[in-house]
Design a protein around this motif. Structure first.
Motif, PDB file in Angstrom:
ATOM      1  N   ASP A 123      30.949 -35.946  49.106  1.00 46.16           N
ATOM      2  CA  ASP A 123      30.992 -35.503  50.499  1.00 46.16           C
ATOM      3  C   ASP A 123      31.778 -34.195  50.650  1.00 46.16           C
ATOM      4  O   ASP A 123      31.482 -33.389  51.536  1.00 46.16           O
ATOM      5  N   ILE A 124      32.760 -33.989  49.767  1.00 41.85           N
ATOM      6  CA  ILE A 124      33.508 -32.732  49.802  1.00 41.85           C
ATOM      7  C   ILE A 124      32.608 -31.588  49.345  1.00 41.85           C
ATOM      8  O   ILE A 124      32.607 -30.503  49.931  1.00 41.85           O
ATOM      9  N   ALA A 125      31.805 -31.851  48.316  1.00 43.46           N
ATOM     10  CA  ALA A 125      30.867 -30.836  47.850  1.00 43.46           C
ATOM     11  C   ALA A 125      29.897 -30.463  48.963  1.00 43.46           C
ATOM     12  O   ALA A 125      29.603 -29.272  49.187  1.00 43.46           O
ATOM     13  N   GLU A 126      29.415 -31.470  49.701  1.00 45.22           N
ATOM     14  CA  GLU A 126      28.487 -31.209  50.799  1.00 45.22           C
ATOM     15  C   GLU A 126      29.176 -30.432  51.929  1.00 45.22           C
ATOM     16  O   GLU A 126      28.567 -29.557  52.551  1.00 45.22           O
ATOM     17  N   LYS A 127      30.422 -30.764  52.179  1.00 45.81           N
ATOM     18  CA  LYS A 127      31.172 -30.052  53.217  1.00 45.81           C
ATOM     19  C   LYS A 127      31.269 -28.572  52.873  1.00 45.81           C
ATOM     20  O   LYS A 127      31.062 -27.699  53.732  1.00 45.81           O
ATOM     21  N   PHE A 128      31.574 -28.282  51.613  1.00 37.83           N
ATOM     22  CA  PHE A 128      31.687 -26.887  51.191  1.00 37.83           C
ATOM     23  C   PHE A 128      30.340 -26.184  51.249  1.00 37.83           C
ATOM     24  O   PHE A 128      30.253 -25.004  51.600  1.00 37.83           O
ATOM     25  N   ARG A 129      29.279 -26.920  50.918  1.00 39.08           N
ATOM     26  CA  ARG A 129      27.952 -26.316  51.022  1.00 39.08           C
ATOM     27  C   ARG A 129      27.618 -25.975  52.471  1.00 39.08           C
ATOM     28  O   ARG A 129      26.914 -25.005  52.750  1.00 39.08           O
ATOM     29  N   GLY A 130      28.151 -26.799  53.385  1.00 42.68           N
ATOM     30  CA  GLY A 130      27.962 -26.513  54.807  1.00 42.68           C
ATOM     31  C   GLY A 130      28.669 -25.251  55.252  1.00 42.68           C
ATOM     32  O   GLY A 130      28.368 -24.709  56.329  1.00 42.68           O
ATOM     33  N   LEU A 131      29.581 -24.771  54.432  1.00 43.76           N
ATOM     34  CA  LEU A 131      30.287 -23.513  54.710  1.00 43.76           C
ATOM     35  C   LEU A 131      29.626 -22.344  53.992  1.00 43.76           C
ATOM     36  O   LEU A 131      30.219 -21.273  53.849  1.00 43.76           O
ATOM     37  N   ASP A 132      28.392 -22.569  53.543  1.00 41.85           N
ATOM     38  CA  ASP A 132      27.604 -21.557  52.829  1.00 41.85           C
ATOM     39  C   ASP A 132      28.204 -21.196  51.476  1.00 41.85           C
ATOM     40  O   ASP A 132      28.025 -20.074  50.982  1.00 41.85           O
ATOM     41  N   LEU A 133      28.895 -22.156  50.881  1.00 42.25           N
ATOM     42  CA  LEU A 133      29.404 -21.965  49.527  1.00 42.25           C
ATOM     43  C   LEU A 133      28.414 -22.569  48.537  1.00 42.25           C
ATOM     44  O   LEU A 133      27.860 -23.645  48.772  1.00 42.25           O
ATOM     45  N   LYS A 134      28.184 -21.879  47.439  1.00 39.13           N
ATOM     46  CA  LYS A 134      27.268 -22.361  46.416  1.00 39.13           C
ATOM     47  C   LYS A 134      28.066 -23.227  45.448  1.00 39.13           C
ATOM     48  O   LYS A 134      28.789 -22.729  44.586  1.00 39.13           O
ATOM     49  N   VAL A 135      27.955 -24.556  45.608  1.00 42.73           N
ATOM     50  CA  VAL A 135      28.774 -25.502  44.845  1.00 42.73           C
ATOM     51  C   VAL A 135      27.930 -26.182  43.768  1.00 42.73           C
ATOM     52  O   VAL A 135      26.906 -26.804  44.065  1.00 42.73           O
ATOM     53  N   TYR A 136      28.387 -26.057  42.531  1.00 41.83           N
ATOM     54  CA  TYR A 136      27.756 -26.741  41.401  1.00 41.83           C
ATOM     55  C   TYR A 136      28.741 -27.785  40.901  1.00 41.83           C
ATOM     56  O   TYR A 136      29.807 -27.455  40.395  1.00 41.83           O
ATOM     57  N   LYS A 137      28.391 -29.072  41.062  1.00 45.99           N
ATOM     58  CA  LYS A 137      29.295 -30.156  40.706  1.00 45.99           C
ATOM     59  C   LYS A 137      28.857 -30.833  39.411  1.00 45.99           C
ATOM     60  O   LYS A 137      27.682 -31.127  39.217  1.00 45.99           O
ATOM     61  N   THR A 138      29.819 -31.073  38.532  1.00 47.18           N
ATOM     62  CA  THR A 138      29.543 -31.787  37.288  1.00 47.18           C
ATOM     63  C   THR A 138      30.109 -33.199  37.373  1.00 47.18           C
ATOM     64  O   THR A 138      31.039 -33.462  38.126  1.00 47.18           O
ATOM     65  N   GLU A 139      29.538 -34.101  36.591  1.00 45.83           N
ATOM     66  CA  GLU A 139      30.064 -35.464  36.531  1.00 45.83           C
ATOM     67  C   GLU A 139      29.738 -36.076  35.176  1.00 45.83           C
ATOM     68  O   GLU A 139      28.923 -36.995  35.058  1.00 45.83           O
ATOM     69  N   PRO A 140      30.355 -35.558  34.104  1.00 42.86           N
ATOM     70  CA  PRO A 140      30.051 -36.061  32.767  1.00 42.86           C
ATOM     71  C   PRO A 140      30.484 -37.501  32.575  1.00 42.86           C
ATOM     72  O   PRO A 140      31.599 -37.875  32.908  1.00 42.86           O
ATOM     73  N   LYS A 141      29.579 -38.308  32.048  1.00 37.38           N
ATOM     74  CA  LYS A 141      29.882 -39.721  31.817  1.00 37.38           C
ATOM     75  C   LYS A 141      29.916 -40.057  30.337  1.00 37.38           C
ATOM     76  O   LYS A 141      30.260 -41.177  29.969  1.00 37.38           O
ATOM     77  N   LYS A 142      29.548 -39.122  29.497  1.00 36.46           N
ATOM     78  CA  LYS A 142      29.584 -39.341  28.054  1.00 36.46           C
ATOM     79  C   LYS A 142      29.735 -37.994  27.370  1.00 36.46           C
ATOM     80  O   LYS A 142      29.616 -36.930  28.004  1.00 36.46           O
ATOM     81  N   LEU A 143      29.995 -38.027  26.084  1.00 38.86           N
ATOM     82  CA  LEU A 143      30.253 -36.796  25.353  1.00 38.86           C
ATOM     83  C   LEU A 143      29.069 -35.847  25.402  1.00 38.86           C
ATOM     84  O   LEU A 143      29.229 -34.636  25.529  1.00 38.86           O
ATOM     85  N   GLU A 144      27.871 -36.388  25.302  1.00 39.56           N
ATOM     86  CA  GLU A 144      26.692 -35.527  25.365  1.00 39.56           C
ATOM     87  C   GLU A 144      26.629 -34.778  26.695  1.00 39.56           C
ATOM     88  O   GLU A 144      26.178 -33.626  26.752  1.00 39.56           O
ATOM     89  N   ASP A 145      27.072 -35.432  27.766  1.00 38.26           N
ATOM     90  CA  ASP A 145      27.087 -34.769  29.071  1.00 38.26           C
ATOM     91  C   ASP A 145      27.996 -33.540  29.048  1.00 38.26           C
ATOM     92  O   ASP A 145      27.704 -32.527  29.683  1.00 38.26           O
ATOM     93  N   ILE A 146      29.122 -33.655  28.351  1.00 38.47           N
ATOM     94  CA  ILE A 146      30.048 -32.530  28.258  1.00 38.47           C
ATOM     95  C   ILE A 146      29.371 -31.358  27.548  1.00 38.47           C
ATOM     96  O   ILE A 146      29.438 -30.208  27.998  1.00 38.47           O
ATOM     97  N   LEU A 147      28.706 -31.656  26.443  1.00 40.73           N
ATOM     98  CA  LEU A 147      27.999 -30.608  25.708  1.00 40.73           C
ATOM     99  C   LEU A 147      26.914 -29.983  26.573  1.00 40.73           C
ATOM    100  O   LEU A 147      26.738 -28.759  26.593  1.00 40.73           O
ATOM    101  N   ASN A 148      26.183 -30.821  27.304  1.00 38.67           N
ATOM    102  CA  ASN A 148      25.130 -30.313  28.183  1.00 38.67           C
ATOM    103  C   ASN A 148      25.693 -29.445  29.301  1.00 38.67           C
ATOM    104  O   ASN A 148      25.091 -28.433  29.687  1.00 38.67           O
ATOM    105  N   ASN A 149      26.848 -29.842  29.836  1.00 34.51           N
ATOM    106  CA  ASN A 149      27.477 -29.053  30.900  1.00 34.51           C
ATOM    107  C   ASN A 149      27.828 -27.655  30.402  1.00 34.51           C
ATOM    108  O   ASN A 149      27.671 -26.660  31.130  1.00 34.51           O
ATOM    109  N   ILE A 150      28.328 -27.577  29.185  1.00 36.46           N
ATOM    110  CA  ILE A 150      28.681 -26.272  28.621  1.00 36.46           C
ATOM    111  C   ILE A 150      27.438 -25.389  28.507  1.00 36.46           C
ATOM    112  O   ILE A 150      27.461 -24.206  28.896  1.00 36.46           O
TER     113      ILE A 150
END
Length: 326
Positions: free
Chosen positions: A137-164
């Motif tokens: 909801d915080i990410a959405e709030k910031f998007r409502g302020l015309d901010l381009k927000v990219y949120k990550t949520e890694p749940k495993k090691l592969e996710d971390i590698l993919n995020n990079i």
């Protein structure tokens, strides 16, 4: 100590790491399909803009060019940005960002859970990166302020590698991102291949105390790191983050104890290692009797960023020093 515990719990409560990344490299187009993010292919390691990506919340963002002014509200993602050589494009970081040392000198934009919107707006960013601690909801709030927000949520090691890789694609630093991921995969390969040679009956029991009175069980990446290193987490019969049961730990009798280095207990004023050694009955534990206690920097163990494989190597070295030598 309270701030340390609060940050650790905030940063890692939602993170589970259950699998390591594959060692097979794929093409730019394959990566886009695998990550289910980029809708434009990457040609010759250069990002083709406009680029549309989808973040962990499912929100789509389109970039007409590589971001020039970036704000990171997460220590892990800040470390990724610096590792990709983007330090000069960072115009704000969270209050907890302290690595690399250049991060500490960047303007602060508040906490990792609810960053300061005024501070972020003042930085005039064309990209805001939020980590696992930022609520949707915080990410959405910031998007409502015309901010381009990219949120990550890694749940495993592969996710971390993919995020990079994905951050590398967004910022047109994919070649650097792939080099970093390749090195991390090599760290994983080195550890897991050595761990595979350890016989089941020779595996050591491990106890980890990341903050005074707290350990970790199944479903969290610290547990996976121990397993990948060939150890057996004595708290693996529990899930998530748990207050310790001192009697149970004595009964489980770990061969190795890992703890967060340079941490002092608020109540006793003792360093964590001293606190562990002084507990009633713990002098009977094999790890303490044989001096197999190792302190590892808490931030390295808790941040799902480029240093997570450093934590893996240090954990492996602590459990099996004869097999994992520096």
């Amino acid at each position: 100590m309270k701030k340390f515990l609060a940050l650790i719990l905030t940063v890692v409560m939602m993170v589970t790491i259950s699998a390591c990344g594959t060692t097979k490299e794929s093409s730019g187009a394959d990566k886009n399909r695998k990550f289910e993010t980029a809708t434009k292919e990457v040609t010759d390691k250069a990002t083709v803009y406009p680029l549309t990506v989808k973040d962990a919340t499912g929100a789509e963002l389109t970039f007409d060019k590589a971001p020039e002014r970036i704000v990171s509200t997460s220590p892990s993602e800040t470390e990724i940005l610096f590792a990709l050589g983007l330090g000069d494009k960072i115009f704000g970081v969270s209050d907890y960002d302290d690595y690399p040392k250049e991060a500490a000198a960047k303007p602060k934009v508040g906490g990792v859970t609810k960053p300061n919107e005024e501070a972020i707006m003042a930085a005039n960013p064309d990209l805001v990166i939020g980590g696992i601690s930022m609520k949707d909801d915080i990410a959405e709030k910031f998007r409502g302020l015309d901010l381009k927000v990219y949120k990550t949520e890694p749940k495993k090691l592969e996710d971390i590698l993919n995020n990079i890789i994905q951050i590398g694609i967004i910022t047109d630093t994919q070649e650097k991102a792939e080099e970093l991921v390749a090195q991390m995969k090599e760290d994983i390969r080195t550890v897991t291949e050595a761990a595979a040679t350890i016989k089941e009956e020779d595996k050591k029991k491990v106890y980890i105390e990341f903050s005074p009175g707290w350990t970790v069980g199944k479903g969290e990446f610290m547990d996976e790191l121990i397993t990948m290193a060939g150890g057996v987490n004595i708290a693996s019969d529990m899930k998530g983050w748990n207050a310790i049961n001192e009697e149970k730990i004595i009964q489980d009798n770990p061969d190795v104890i890992l703890y967060s280095a340079n941490v002092v207990d608020d109540k006793s004023g003792k360093p964590l290692e001293e606190l562990i050694k002084s507990r009633s009955g713990w002098d009977k534990i094999t790890a303490i009797q044989e001096g197999h206690l190792t302190g590892i920097e808490g931030n390295i163990m808790s941040r799902p960023g480029p240093r997570i494989t450093d934590a893996l190597k240090q954990i492996a070295e602590a459990i099996y020093p004869e097999s994992f030598q520096k």
